[in-house]
Design a protein around this motif. Structure first.
Motif, PDB file in Angstrom:
ATOM      1  N   LEU A 108       0.818  -1.153  -0.010  1.00  0.00           N
ATOM      2  CA  LEU A 108      -0.069  -0.013   0.071  1.00  0.00           C
ATOM      3  C   LEU A 108       0.809   1.291   0.045  1.00  0.00           C
ATOM      4  CD1 LEU A 108      -2.693  -1.172   2.404  1.00  0.00           C
ATOM      5  CD2 LEU A 108      -3.008  -0.860   0.058  1.00  0.00           C
ATOM      6  N   ARG A 111       0.417   1.842  -3.695  1.00  0.00           N
ATOM      7  CA  ARG A 111      -0.933   1.600  -4.369  1.00  0.00           C
ATOM      8  C   ARG A 111      -2.065   2.115  -3.563  1.00  0.00           C
ATOM      9  NH1 ARG A 111       2.556  -2.832  -4.553  1.00  0.00           N
ATOM     10  NH2 ARG A 111       1.104  -4.583  -4.868  1.00  0.00           N
ATOM     11  N   ARG A 112      -2.769   2.478  -4.097  1.00  0.00           N
ATOM     12  CA  ARG A 112      -4.256   2.977  -3.132  1.00  0.00           C
ATOM     13  C   ARG A 112      -4.881   1.875  -2.503  1.00  0.00           C
ATOM     14  NH1 ARG A 112      -7.794   7.436  -6.160  1.00  0.00           N
ATOM     15  NH2 ARG A 112      -8.638   7.969  -3.991  1.00  0.00           N
ATOM     16  N   HIS A 113      -4.930   0.852  -3.211  1.00  0.00           N
ATOM     17  CA  HIS A 113      -5.576  -0.272  -3.010  1.00  0.00           C
ATOM     18  C   HIS A 113      -5.176  -1.516  -3.868  1.00  0.00           C
ATOM     19  CE1 HIS A 113      -8.184  -0.175  -6.338  1.00  0.00           C
ATOM     20  NE2 HIS A 113      -8.516   0.923  -6.195  1.00  0.00           N
ATOM     21  N   TYR A 157      -7.188   3.066   5.739  1.00  0.00           N
ATOM     22  CA  TYR A 157      -7.240   3.700   4.620  1.00  0.00           C
ATOM     23  C   TYR A 157      -7.566   5.377   4.695  1.00  0.00           C
ATOM     24  CZ  TYR A 157      -7.463  -0.485   1.693  1.00  0.00           C
ATOM     25  OH  TYR A 157      -7.298  -1.533   0.920  1.00  0.00           O
ATOM     26  N   ASP A 160     -10.336   9.052   0.943  1.00  0.00           N
ATOM     27  CA  ASP A 160     -10.340   8.839  -0.568  1.00  0.00           C
ATOM     28  C   ASP A 160      -9.960   7.451  -0.832  1.00  0.00           C
ATOM     29  OD1 ASP A 160     -11.455  11.284  -0.557  1.00  0.00           O
ATOM     30  OD2 ASP A 160      -9.374  12.291  -1.284  1.00  0.00           O
ATOM     31  N   ASP A 161      -8.935   6.957  -0.332  1.00  0.00           N
ATOM     32  CA  ASP A 161      -8.556   5.459  -0.703  1.00  0.00           C
ATOM     33  C   ASP A 161      -9.458   4.549  -0.421  1.00  0.00           C
ATOM     34  OD1 ASP A 161      -6.153   6.896  -1.621  1.00  0.00           O
ATOM     35  OD2 ASP A 161      -4.846   6.118   0.154  1.00  0.00           O
ATOM     36  N   LEU A 162     -10.146   4.859   1.075  1.00  0.00           N
ATOM     37  CA  LEU A 162     -11.044   3.558   1.102  1.00  0.00           C
ATOM     38  C   LEU A 162     -12.244   3.860   0.140  1.00  0.00           C
ATOM     39  CD1 LEU A 162     -12.405   3.020   4.825  1.00  0.00           C
ATOM     40  CD2 LEU A 162     -14.071   3.353   2.731  1.00  0.00           C
ATOM     41  N   ALA A 164     -12.071   4.564  -2.906  1.00  0.00           N
ATOM     42  CA  ALA A 164     -11.437   3.948  -4.370  1.00  0.00           C
ATOM     43  C   ALA A 164     -11.574   2.375  -4.261  1.00  0.00           C
ATOM     44  CB  ALA A 164     -10.369   4.524  -4.440  1.00  0.00           C
ATOM     45  N   ALA A 165     -11.154   2.082  -2.986  1.00  0.00           N
ATOM     46  CA  ALA A 165     -11.195   0.539  -2.893  1.00  0.00           C
ATOM     47  C   ALA A 165     -12.389  -0.051  -2.727  1.00  0.00           C
ATOM     48  CB  ALA A 165     -10.360   0.504  -1.618  1.00  0.00           C
TER      49      ALA A 165
END
Length: 303
Positions: A108, A111-113, A157, A160-162, A164-165
Motif C-alpha cells: 500500500l 498503491r491506493r488499494h 485507509y 479517499d483511498d477507502l 476507491a477501494a
C-alpha cells in the motif's frame, strides 16, 4: 539486478546477484533465464522444443508473467550449460517465485488499494474457489458490509483511498454474472455471524449471499459450527484455477499476502478444499440455513 556478463568459463553461464531488493522473484527468475538463453545462443523456439513447453509459455516465463516448475528450470539450465552455482541460484529463485510474500505495508506504500490486482487474477482463472473462515468473501459483500470491513483493516485507509477501494471491489463483483467463469465459495458459520456494523448490515449481507447462490455459475457452501469436522484450516485461501500449470493460491495473512505457485503446495490446498466441501451445506439446504440464521439475528437485534 546486476546484469554484468559474469562468465565462469567458456560456454558456461552464471547468475550474479540472486536477491536484489526491489524486483519480484518471478521477474528476477525470468530475466536470468533469458540471460542464460542469450549467452548460450539458443533461440526461444528451439529451447521451448528442447524442454517441452510452448514458445508462448517460454516468452511469458522470460517476461516474469509465468513461473516454470523446478524440473523445467533444471532442463533449461542443462540446455544452457549452466554452472553448478548458477543452478543453485536458479533453484532458490524458482522456490521464491513459487511462494511470493508481499507485506500490506509495502504493497500500500505504492498503491491506493489492491483490488485491481485481485481482479486480474480472477480474470485469468476459469474457476475461482474461495474459502473464508472469518469474514464474508469480498466478491459477495454488500457495499455497506464492505465499507465497514475496509474500515477495520490493520493499516487504516485514507478517506479517499477507502472510497476507491470500495468502488473497485464492487466493480469486481460484476464478474459474478459472467456465465463463462465459475465461482465457488465455502464460508463458515463464524464468518457469516461476523457483524461489522448494526444487525441490519448483517441481515442485508445474508440476503445477498442467498440471492447470489441461485446463479448457475456460482456455488456457495456454508459450514455450520456443529458439523463434524473433516479438516481444520486456520486461514482463508483462494484457488485461481486456470486449468494449467499457472494455477495459483492466494492467502491473506495479518501482515502480508502470499501467492503460492508450487504444484505440490497447490495440491495441498485442493485437498483441503475437498475436505471442507464435505462439511458444507449447498443449494436449498444452504439457503434454509441462511434464513434460519437471519431469523435468529432479527430476534436478538436491538438496533
Amino acid at each position: 539486478m546486476n546484469r554484468a556478463g559474469n562468465d565462469a568459463g567458456v560456454g558456461v553461464a552464471t547468475v550474479s546477484d540472486p536477491d536484489p531488493p526491489d524486483t519480484e522473484p518471478r521477474a528476477r527468475l525470468g530475466a536470468e533465464l533469458r540471460r542464460l538463453r542469450d549467452l548460450a545462443g539458443i533461440s526461444g523456439r528451439d529451447l521451448a522444443q528442447r524442454i517441452g513447453i510452448s514458445q508462448s509459455k517460454l516468452s511469458r516465463i522470460e517476461k516474469g508473467n509465468a513461473v516454470p516448475s523446478i524440473p523445467q528450470v533444471l532442463d533449461w539450465a542443462r540446455e544452457a550449460d549452466a554452472s553448478p552455482e548458477t543452478l543453485r541460484v536458479l533453484r532458490l529463485l524458482t522456490e521464491a517465485a513459487h511462494s511470493e510474500v508481499d507485506t500490506w505495508r509495502s504493497a500500500l506504500a505504492t498503491r491506493r488499494h489492491l483490488q485491481d490486482e485481485v481482479r486480474e487474477r480472477e480474470s485469468a482463472a476459469d474457476v475461482v474457489s474461495t474459502f473464508q473462515p472469518s469474514v464474508v468473501p469480498g466478491l459477495l459483500q454488500t457495499a455497506e458490509y464492505a465499507r465497514r470491513v475496509f474500515a477495520t483493516f490493520q493499516l487504516p485507509y485514507a478517506k479517499d483511498d477507502l472510497a476507491a477501494a470500495l468502488a473497485a471491489r464492487l466493480d469486481r463483483q460484476l464478474a459474478l454474472y459472467d456465465s463463462d467463469r465459475r465461482y465457488e465459495f465455502l464460508i463458515t458459520e463464524a464468518a457469516l455471524r461476523l457483524r461489522p456494523g448494526p444487525h441490519r448490515v448483517l441481515l442485508g449481507q445474508l440476503d445477498r449471499i442467498s440471492s447470489l447462490s441461485t446463479l448457475d455459475n456460482v456455488s456457495i457452501g456454508v459450514i455450520p459450527n456443529d458439523i463434524e469436522a473433516t479438516t481444520t484450516v486456520p486461514h482463508g485461501f483462494v484457488i485461481y484455477d486456470t486449468g494449467d500449470d499457472e494455477t495459483l493460491v492466494s492467502l491473506e495473512l495479518i501482515d502480508a499476502s502470499r501467492l503460492v505457485r508450487a504444484p505440490e503446495e497447490i495440491e495441498l490446498y485442493r485437498r483441503c478444499w475437498e475436505l471442507l466441501g464435505r462439511m458444507a451445506l449447498f443449494g436449498d439446504a444452504a439457503r434454509e440455513f441462511l434464513a434460519g440464521l437471519a431469523v435468529e439475528i432479527r430476534g436478538s437485534a436491538g438496533d
